[in-house]
Design a protein around this motif. Structure first.
Motif, mmCIF file in Angstrom:
data_model
loop_
_atom_site.group_PDB
_atom_site.id
_atom_site.type_symbol
_atom_site.label_atom_id
_atom_site.label_comp_id
_atom_site.label_asym_id
_atom_site.label_seq_id
_atom_site.Cartn_x
_atom_site.Cartn_y
_atom_site.Cartn_z
ATOM 1 N N TRP A 95 -6.663 2.980 -0.434
ATOM 2 C CA TRP A 95 -6.153 1.954 0.488
ATOM 3 C C TRP A 95 -4.711 2.255 0.861
ATOM 4 O O TRP A 95 -4.344 2.226 2.035
ATOM 5 N N LEU A 96 -3.874 2.532 -0.159
ATOM 6 C CA LEU A 96 -2.461 2.820 0.109
ATOM 7 C C LEU A 96 -2.293 4.020 1.026
ATOM 8 O O LEU A 96 -1.491 4.001 1.953
ATOM 9 N N LEU A 97 -3.060 5.072 0.772
ATOM 10 C CA LEU A 97 -2.949 6.288 1.573
ATOM 11 C C LEU A 97 -3.437 6.081 3.007
ATOM 12 O O LEU A 97 -3.040 6.804 3.909
ATOM 13 N N GLU A 98 -4.283 5.074 3.216
ATOM 14 C CA GLU A 98 -4.764 4.737 4.555
ATOM 15 C C GLU A 98 -3.857 3.734 5.266
ATOM 16 O O GLU A 98 -4.121 3.358 6.401
ATOM 17 N N LEU A 100 -3.034 0.607 3.970
ATOM 18 C CA LEU A 100 -3.331 -0.770 3.597
ATOM 19 C C LEU A 100 -2.530 -1.174 2.370
ATOM 20 O O LEU A 100 -1.966 -0.344 1.675
ATOM 21 N N SER A 101 -2.530 -2.453 2.082
ATOM 22 C CA SER A 101 -1.839 -2.996 0.919
ATOM 23 C C SER A 101 -2.771 -2.979 -0.290
ATOM 24 O O SER A 101 -3.996 -2.953 -0.146
ATOM 25 N N LEU A 102 -2.195 -3.030 -1.485
ATOM 26 C CA LEU A 102 -3.015 -3.122 -2.697
ATOM 27 C C LEU A 102 -3.721 -4.453 -2.809
ATOM 28 O O LEU A 102 -4.757 -4.560 -3.451
ATOM 29 N N THR A 103 -3.174 -5.469 -2.195
ATOM 30 C CA THR A 103 -3.759 -6.807 -2.273
ATOM 31 C C THR A 103 -4.601 -7.063 -1.031
ATOM 32 O O THR A 103 -4.126 -7.606 -0.047
ATOM 33 N N GLN A 104 -5.833 -6.660 -1.078
ATOM 34 C CA GLN A 104 -6.741 -6.800 0.056
ATOM 35 C C GLN A 104 -7.591 -8.067 0.001
ATOM 36 O O GLN A 104 -8.519 -8.205 0.755
ATOM 37 N N GLY A 105 -7.289 -8.941 -0.927
ATOM 38 C CA GLY A 105 -8.121 -10.129 -1.056
ATOM 39 C C GLY A 105 -9.373 -9.783 -1.829
ATOM 40 O O GLY A 105 -9.358 -8.943 -2.714
ATOM 41 N N THR A 106 -10.460 -10.397 -1.475
ATOM 42 C CA THR A 106 -11.688 -10.156 -2.223
ATOM 43 C C THR A 106 -12.641 -9.280 -1.431
ATOM 44 O O THR A 106 -12.685 -9.327 -0.209
#
Length: 117
Positions: A95-98, A100-106
Motif C-alpha cells: 500500500w505504501l509503495l503504491e 496509499l496510507s497504512l490506515t485503509q480502514g477495513t
C-alpha cells in the motif's frame, strides 16, 4: 519488481533517513539504533525527509539486498509515530509503495471453512 509476501514481517523506520547510506551503514543503524537483527530476513524500510525515496534492506540466505525506489512526482505516505519503528506486513508495505496510507480502514474479512467429512 519487488513484491513482498503478505506474511513477511516489515519494520518501518519512522524518522527521516539519510539516503546516502548504503548496506553497511543501514545494517549498523538497524542493529544499533533500532535494536533489530539485520540478518533476520525481515524487510527493514527507510524513507528520506522529502518522502520521495524509500530503501528496503533485507538479508537473503547469503547476502544483503537493498531495494531503492525514488518517486519523480508525489510523496510516500510514510507513517508519523512517536516510536522509532512501526511493525507491519507485506500487504501494508505494498500500500505504501503504491501511494496509499497504512490506515485503509477495513477490508473484507478473511473467511475459513471446515470441510465436510
Amino acid at each position: 519488481m519487488f513484491f513482498p509476501g503478505k506474511s513477511v514481517q516489515v519494520y518501518l523506520a519512522t524518522g527521516a533517513t539519510d539516503m546516502r547510506k548504503s548496506i553497511d551503514s543501514l545494517s549498523i543503524l538497524v542493529s544499533d539504533l533500532l535494536d533489530l537483527d539485520p540478518f533476520s530476513g525481515y524487510l527493514l524500510c527507510f524513507c528520506n525527509r522529502k518522502k520521495d525515496m524509500v530503501k528496503i534492506l533485507y538479508w537473503d540466505r547469503n547476502g544483503f539486498c537493498l531495494w531503492h525506489k525514488r518517486l519523480e512526482k508525489d510523496r510516500f505516505r510514510w507513517p508519523q509515530s512517536e516510536r522509532e519503528v512501526v511493525t507491519t506486513d507485506g500487504r501494508q508495505l505494498s500500500w505504501l509503495l503504491e501511494g496509499l496510507s497504512l490506515t485503509q480502514g477495513t477490508s473484507h474479512r478473511q473467511l475459513s471453512y471446515a470441510t465436510a467429512a
